[in-house]
Design a protein around this motif. Structure first.
Motif, PDB file in Angstrom:
ATOM      1  N   ARG A 153     -35.732  27.939  13.240  1.00 31.20           N
ATOM      2  CA  ARG A 153     -34.441  27.510  13.796  1.00 31.20           C
ATOM      3  C   ARG A 153     -33.870  26.334  13.007  1.00 31.20           C
ATOM      4  O   ARG A 153     -32.666  26.276  12.737  1.00 31.20           O
ATOM      5  CB  ARG A 153     -34.596  27.121  15.267  1.00 31.20           C
ATOM      6  CG  ARG A 153     -34.850  28.304  16.204  1.00 31.20           C
ATOM      7  CD  ARG A 153     -34.674  27.893  17.653  1.00 31.20           C
ATOM      8  NE  ARG A 153     -35.608  26.839  18.040  1.00 31.20           N
ATOM      9  CZ  ARG A 153     -36.820  27.067  18.538  1.00 31.20           C
ATOM     10  NH1 ARG A 153     -37.257  28.312  18.691  1.00 31.20           N
ATOM     11  NH2 ARG A 153     -37.601  26.061  18.874  1.00 31.20           N
ATOM     12  N   GLU A 154     -34.732  25.386  12.651  1.00 28.82           N
ATOM     13  CA  GLU A 154     -34.253  24.185  11.964  1.00 28.82           C
ATOM     14  C   GLU A 154     -33.765  24.502  10.560  1.00 28.82           C
ATOM     15  O   GLU A 154     -32.722  23.999  10.119  1.00 28.82           O
ATOM     16  CB  GLU A 154     -35.373  23.141  11.913  1.00 28.82           C
ATOM     17  CG  GLU A 154     -34.923  21.793  11.389  1.00 28.82           C
ATOM     18  CD  GLU A 154     -35.962  20.717  11.594  1.00 28.82           C
ATOM     19  OE1 GLU A 154     -35.723  19.580  11.142  1.00 28.82           O
ATOM     20  OE2 GLU A 154     -37.030  21.006  12.187  1.00 28.82           O
ATOM     21  N   CYS A 187     -37.317  19.715   4.978  1.00 26.81           N
ATOM     22  CA  CYS A 187     -37.849  20.103   6.283  1.00 26.81           C
ATOM     23  C   CYS A 187     -39.179  20.834   6.132  1.00 26.81           C
ATOM     24  O   CYS A 187     -40.143  20.563   6.854  1.00 26.81           O
ATOM     25  CB  CYS A 187     -36.822  20.979   7.003  1.00 26.81           C
ATOM     26  SG  CYS A 187     -37.342  21.538   8.631  1.00 26.81           S
TER      27      CYS A 187
END
Length: 278
Positions: free
Chosen positions: A116-117, A254
């Motif tokens: 999702r990120e 990330c």
């Protein structure tokens, strides 16, 4: 005249007391633990003054803690130099902890949030009998058309995960996987791949554009255990139009942060080297 027993505390009071007790620790243990953290951070035996400075306390305050830790085996003092290091109990605890953690289980739990990120499909690859093998995949909101599923063995030189493993696995295993991939004996690495490996190893990051599928980009970051061994590759796969291969890009940052956090939970040092004594 006998006193009447005190009325029982209401349930709300019991819950409040229990909550306070659960949050209240023993301060002296927390203070002493700073010395253990200092030893882990230094990564080697150290004299009292250095340990105390690293733990932000005076040598006089630190010494009684070290004596007590020594009695239970958390700390050991070298007779020749007088320097302090982690003791046999600390080593036993570390080894048992390593045996109890499952890198695939830990990484799998992170995949949904990571997909999702980043906004792309993410997966976990391990080094299997035939080379880099995906064991978990989590689809992201951006569709990517690649023929992959759990158990898919991917190319060593044509994928980000494969290149990452090539940089960290023993050379003979990498050549064996390349031979299986090529269908004939491969005795040396392709010069372009060979030239890329030092940078991949140093940056803990690999990327590839138009590797096995045109229009698709993949990026990967390594997960290490407490022995400094790469145990998995966290990988993001997506259309080249939306997934940047740049190490400074948001997706790469990330992914690398997630891999570093997983490595820390497995006992790895921030630089990927083995823990002292491992």
């Amino acid at each position: 005249m006998a006193r009447s027993p005190a009325p029982p505390a209401p349930p709300e009071a019991d819950a409040e007391t229990e909550a306070r007790s659960a949050s209240r620790g023993i301060q002296s243990i927390e203070v002493g633990a700073r010395l253990l953290l200092a030893l882990v951070h230094l990564g080697q035996r150290a004299p009292l003054k250095d340990l105390a400075r690293e733990a932000d306390m005076s040598p006089a305050k630190a010494h009684p803690y070290l004596v007590s830790f020594g009695k239970v085996g958390l700390i050991a003092q070298d007779e020749a130099s007088g320097h302090y290091g982690l003791g046999p109990l600390a080593l036993q605890m570390g080894l048992i902890s390593l045996q109890q953690v499952d890198p695939i289980r830990l990484a799998s739990a992170e995949l949904p949030a990571l997909a999702r990120e980043i906004g792309q499909t993410v997966g976990i690859a391990i080094w299997g009998n035939r080379g880099p093998t995906f064991v978990r995949l989590e689809e992201g909101p951006t569709a990517v058309h690649v023929n992959m599923r759990h158990g898919t063995v991917v190319s060593v030189k044509g994928t980000a995960s494969g290149r990452l493993f090539a940089a960290h696995m023993p050379r003979e295993q990498v050549l064996a996987a390349l031979s299986a991939e090529a269908g004939h004996a491969v005795k040396r690495l392709d010069p372009a791949l060979e030239a890329a490996l030092p940078g991949i190893r140093a940056q803990h990051f690999a990327s590839i554009v138009d590797g096995t599928v045109r229009g698709v980009t993949a990026i990967a970051a390594p997960v290490f255990d407490g022995f400094g061994t790469m145990v998995a590759a966290l990988t993001a796969i997506g259309p080249s139009a939306t997934l940047s291969p740049d190490i400074a890009g948001p997706a790469a940052r990330c992914l690398r942060a997630s891999a570093e956090a997983l490595s820390a939970r497995l006992g790895a040092r921030p630089d990927g080297r083995a823990q002292p004594g491992a």
